[in-house]
Design a protein around this motif. Structure first.
Motif, mmCIF file in Angstrom:
data_model
loop_
_atom_site.group_PDB
_atom_site.id
_atom_site.type_symbol
_atom_site.label_atom_id
_atom_site.label_comp_id
_atom_site.label_asym_id
_atom_site.label_seq_id
_atom_site.Cartn_x
_atom_site.Cartn_y
_atom_site.Cartn_z
ATOM 1 N N CYS A 232 0.434 11.041 0.031
ATOM 2 C CA CYS A 232 -0.142 9.742 -0.337
ATOM 3 C C CYS A 232 -1.650 9.718 -0.091
ATOM 4 C CB CYS A 232 0.544 8.631 0.464
ATOM 5 S SG CYS A 232 2.254 8.293 -0.004
ATOM 6 N N PHE A 233 -2.045 10.278 1.021
ATOM 7 C CA PHE A 233 -3.462 10.293 1.377
ATOM 8 C C PHE A 233 -4.290 11.009 0.312
ATOM 9 C CE2 PHE A 233 -6.987 12.527 3.573
ATOM 10 C CZ PHE A 233 -7.710 11.420 3.998
ATOM 11 N N LEU A 234 -3.801 12.127 -0.192
ATOM 12 C CA LEU A 234 -4.557 12.894 -1.186
ATOM 13 C C LEU A 234 -4.654 12.172 -2.526
ATOM 14 C CD1 LEU A 234 -3.198 16.479 -0.441
ATOM 15 C CD2 LEU A 234 -5.410 15.523 0.197
ATOM 16 N N GLU B 259 1.507 -2.468 3.219
ATOM 17 C CA GLU B 259 2.810 -2.087 2.661
ATOM 18 C C GLU B 259 2.767 -1.935 1.148
ATOM 19 O OE1 GLU B 259 5.763 -4.774 4.033
ATOM 20 O OE2 GLU B 259 5.613 -4.143 6.136
ATOM 21 N N ALA B 260 2.127 -2.869 0.458
ATOM 22 C CA ALA B 260 2.064 -2.797 -1.006
ATOM 23 C C ALA B 260 1.269 -1.574 -1.458
ATOM 24 C CB ALA B 260 1.461 -4.078 -1.569
ATOM 25 N N HIS B 261 0.161 -1.314 -0.781
ATOM 26 C CA HIS B 261 -0.664 -0.159 -1.139
ATOM 27 C C HIS B 261 0.097 1.143 -0.901
ATOM 28 C CE1 HIS B 261 -4.321 2.070 -1.893
ATOM 29 N NE2 HIS B 261 -4.247 2.666 -0.715
ATOM 30 N N TYR B 262 0.821 1.214 0.205
ATOM 31 C CA TYR B 262 1.600 2.416 0.509
ATOM 32 C C TYR B 262 2.694 2.627 -0.538
ATOM 33 C CZ TYR B 262 4.691 5.639 2.998
ATOM 34 O OH TYR B 262 5.484 6.707 3.334
ATOM 35 N N ALA B 263 3.363 1.551 -0.949
ATOM 36 C CA ALA B 263 4.415 1.669 -1.974
ATOM 37 C C ALA B 263 3.840 2.185 -3.291
ATOM 38 C CB ALA B 263 5.089 0.320 -2.172
ATOM 39 N N ALA B 264 2.639 1.716 -3.642
ATOM 40 C CA ALA B 264 1.997 2.196 -4.872
ATOM 41 C C ALA B 264 1.656 3.677 -4.769
ATOM 42 C CB ALA B 264 0.744 1.373 -5.162
ATOM 43 N N LEU B 265 1.221 4.130 -3.601
ATOM 44 C CA LEU B 265 0.886 5.544 -3.414
ATOM 45 C C LEU B 265 2.139 6.419 -3.467
ATOM 46 C CD1 LEU B 265 -1.795 5.287 -0.577
ATOM 47 C CD2 LEU B 265 -2.190 5.825 -2.990
ATOM 48 N N VAL B 266 3.232 5.936 -2.886
ATOM 49 C CA VAL B 266 4.487 6.699 -2.955
ATOM 50 C C VAL B 266 4.931 6.846 -4.407
ATOM 51 C CG1 VAL B 266 6.939 6.653 -2.355
ATOM 52 C CG2 VAL B 266 5.224 6.076 -0.626
ATOM 53 N N ALA B 267 4.776 5.782 -5.192
ATOM 54 C CA ALA B 267 5.107 5.869 -6.615
ATOM 55 C C ALA B 267 4.205 6.871 -7.327
ATOM 56 C CB ALA B 267 4.982 4.488 -7.256
ATOM 57 N N GLU B 268 2.933 6.910 -6.932
ATOM 58 C CA GLU B 268 1.998 7.862 -7.537
ATOM 59 C C GLU B 268 2.370 9.303 -7.185
ATOM 60 O OE1 GLU B 268 -1.547 8.671 -9.838
ATOM 61 O OE2 GLU B 268 -0.088 7.036 -9.689
ATOM 62 N N VAL B 269 2.870 9.520 -5.971
ATOM 63 C CA VAL B 269 3.323 10.859 -5.579
ATOM 64 C C VAL B 269 4.456 11.313 -6.495
ATOM 65 C CG1 VAL B 269 4.465 12.185 -3.748
ATOM 66 C CG2 VAL B 269 2.616 10.620 -3.172
ATOM 67 N N GLY B 270 5.357 10.397 -6.845
ATOM 68 C CA GLY B 270 6.447 10.762 -7.738
ATOM 69 C C GLY B 270 6.022 10.909 -9.186
ATOM 70 N N ARG B 271 4.901 10.279 -9.558
ATOM 71 C CA ARG B 271 4.465 10.298 -10.955
ATOM 72 C C ARG B 271 3.559 11.473 -11.276
ATOM 73 N NH1 ARG B 271 0.475 8.649 -14.392
ATOM 74 N NH2 ARG B 271 -0.958 8.272 -12.654
#
Length: 529
Positions: free
Chosen positions: A311-313, A264-276
């Motif tokens: 997120c995967f990319l 969950e924490a890793h996924y949340a960080a990736l979602v934030a990266e998608v927005g950034r």
């Protein structure tokens, strides 16, 4: 893997030691106490699973000498442990020259395609930006990002087919294949031995549960016991005969070594990266996700799949976990001058990548868990289907396996399709590369993926592809035009995966029905009689 295993073993030892120091165990026999504590605390299963994973990693690791000498050899030639002209065999992690040339051609192709995409759109590979939601292409400088991919599946096949080498087969029929490298592939007899749980005497989920209601209930109870036990080899053995629909999600997650809530924490960080950070390939992701939007059974999952692929990319952990190396492009930041790999996951998005995520939406409603399973399946299995290598279980050997099996089991059909200007390998390429995603009905696809996970092999994919060709062979042999043959193969609505696999393993000839004689032939036979 070594340090990780050592750390895990040390942790398990500490857990046992801490438990043994409790007062209630002081008067008991230490040997009996240790065994009881390990079972009560689940440590025995964890240790067993750890040893199983370590053994599996050793078996999957590239080997030297004998194995590599069997990968490429002249037709009928002996595997004597020597290369050409008696030279010493190279290590298996070093590709053959022809494979290395193929990899270099492919890398050059995708790098040129990526440069062309950036130049056409006037965009860098990555830039800080508020990511637009999928379906609304990002805009930069007033220009909408066109939805095109880095490459199409057909482009990879074209590179494969146009790469020749002096060791090509001289056999007239075998020379009709598109994969000219003489890679070692399993024979049908070897597959029968390896896939013993697909014997017709073994009850299968997806077949027997439709005929016998009690079997469905029994299978469900067995799945609960397997999950409670947590022993990895038992999980794999259970999945070889299919998973109950209601328990497929936890069975897959446990078989893929995923802890509940662990990502969950890793996924949340990736979602934030998608927005950034925006990527030049975001348009390709949108197009890929939108392509099946009008299909009733998948369009509801468009948004979550778009987020999953985005997120995967951006996930830098993928290259560390993948069974085979990916293909990232080295780039330099124009602002900082730092060099970086693009994309961070090492996977350039091919058209169809999203099709591997849509079926998982029928099992997982929680986005972090959906992402974790998608990444685990990619790193363990699907990455091999998008890698040009001579290693067993990767795309080239699987395509070669398909060609050889079809040529051996039905050479007339093979030649007939060639005469219609339809190469069987071209017809089956996307089936193989995407493990039948977006082709098979979802229920049948998930039953098929059960077996891939259970047997831990991708050799089932070309086997099923050949079975489908044989199943349609009677009508295909009657087809006089390419369009008619394509129409026959495009219909997957009536395919039953498990019976097809069982039949091709144990009675392939029964899939081939001779065409019925026409009326004129019947009259001639009657007259002669």
């Amino acid at each position: 893997a070594g340090p990780t295993m050592a750390a895990e073993v040390a942790l398990l030892k500490k857990l046992v030691k801490d438990e043994l120091l409790k007062p209630r165990y002081r008067s008991d026999d230490p040997a009996m106490v240790v065994e009881a504590v390990m079972h009560e605390q689940g440590i025995a299963s964890r240790l067993s699973n750890l040893l199983y994973q370590h053994r599996r990693s050793l078996e999957a690791a590239p080997k030297t000498m004998a194995e590599q000498s069997r990968v490429l050899q002249p037709p009928g030639g002996p595997a004597d442990g020597k290369g050409a002209c008696g030279s010493a065999p190279r290590p298996a992690d070093q590709e053959l020259d022809v494979i290395a040339q193929l990899q270099a051609r492919w890398r050059k192709h995708v790098e040129a395609s990526l440069r062309s995409l950036c130049s056409e759109l006037g965009l860098p590979l990555m830039w800080p930006s508020a990511s637009a939601p999928c379906g609304k292409p990002a805009v930069r400088g007033g220009r909408a990002v066109r939805m095109r991919g880095v490459y199409e599946p057909e482009e990879m096949l074209e590179v494969i087919a146009t790469t020749g080498h002096p060791n090509a087969s001289t056999n007239a029929l075998l020379g009709f294949g598109l994969v000219l490298v003489q890679l070692r592939t399993p024979t049908l007899a070897e597959l029968v031995e390896r896939l013993g749980d697909l014997n017709t005497s073994v009850r299968q989920a997806g077949v027997d549960d439709e005929l016998r209601g009690w079997f469905r209930e029994e299978r469900h109870h067995m799945a609960r016991r397997v999950l409670a036990d947590g022993h990895t080899p038992v999980l794999f053995r259970f999945l070889r005969c299919g998973a109950p629909v209601g328990l497929r999600a936890p069975l897959w997650a446990r078989a893929l070594d995923l802890e509940p809530g662990g990502g969950e924490a890793h996924y949340a960080a990736l979602v934030a990266e998608v927005g950034r950070v925006a990527q030049v390939t975001d348009g390709a992701v949108c197009r890929d996700v939108l392509s099946p939007w009008n299909e009733e059974e998948v369009f509801l999952f468009r948004e979550v799949v778009g987020t999953t692929i985005a997120c995967f990319l951006r996930d830098p952990e993928v290259p560390k976990l993948a069974a085979v190396p990916g293909m990232a492009v080295a780039a330099t930041s124009p602002t900082t001058g730092h060099r970086y790999a693009f994309p961070p996951c090492g996977v350039l998005p091919v058209r169809g990548l999203a099709s591997l995520a849509f079926p998982l939406c029928f099992c997982y409603s929680d986005p972090p868990q959906l992402y974790s399973v998608f990444r685990a399946l990619w790193c363990r299995y699907w990455c091999k289907l998008h890698t040009l290598s001579g290693r067993q279980g990767t795309l080239l050997p699987l395509l070669r396996q398909f060609e050889l099996l079809l040529q051996q089991l039905h050479p007339s059909l093979y030649i007939h399709l060639l005469n219609l200007d339809l190469h069987p390998t071209k017809l089956a390429f996307q089936w193989v590369q995407f493990a039948f995603a977006s082709y098979l009905p979802v229920a049948q696809l998930l039953l098929f993926w059960d077996r891939i996970i259970g047997f831990e092999t991708l050799e089932l994919i070309p086997l099923l592809a050949v079975a489908i060709f044989l199943f349609r062979s009677t009508d295909l042999m009657r087809a006089q035009h390419a369009d008619a043959a394509l129409l026959l193969l495009s219909d997957s609505s009536q395919l039953q995966v498990i019976p097809l696999l069982q039949t091709i393993l144990h009675s392939p000839s029964s899939l081939i029905q001779p065409p019925a004689p026409d009326t004129k032939q019947k009259r001639e036979h009657a007259r002669r009689a």
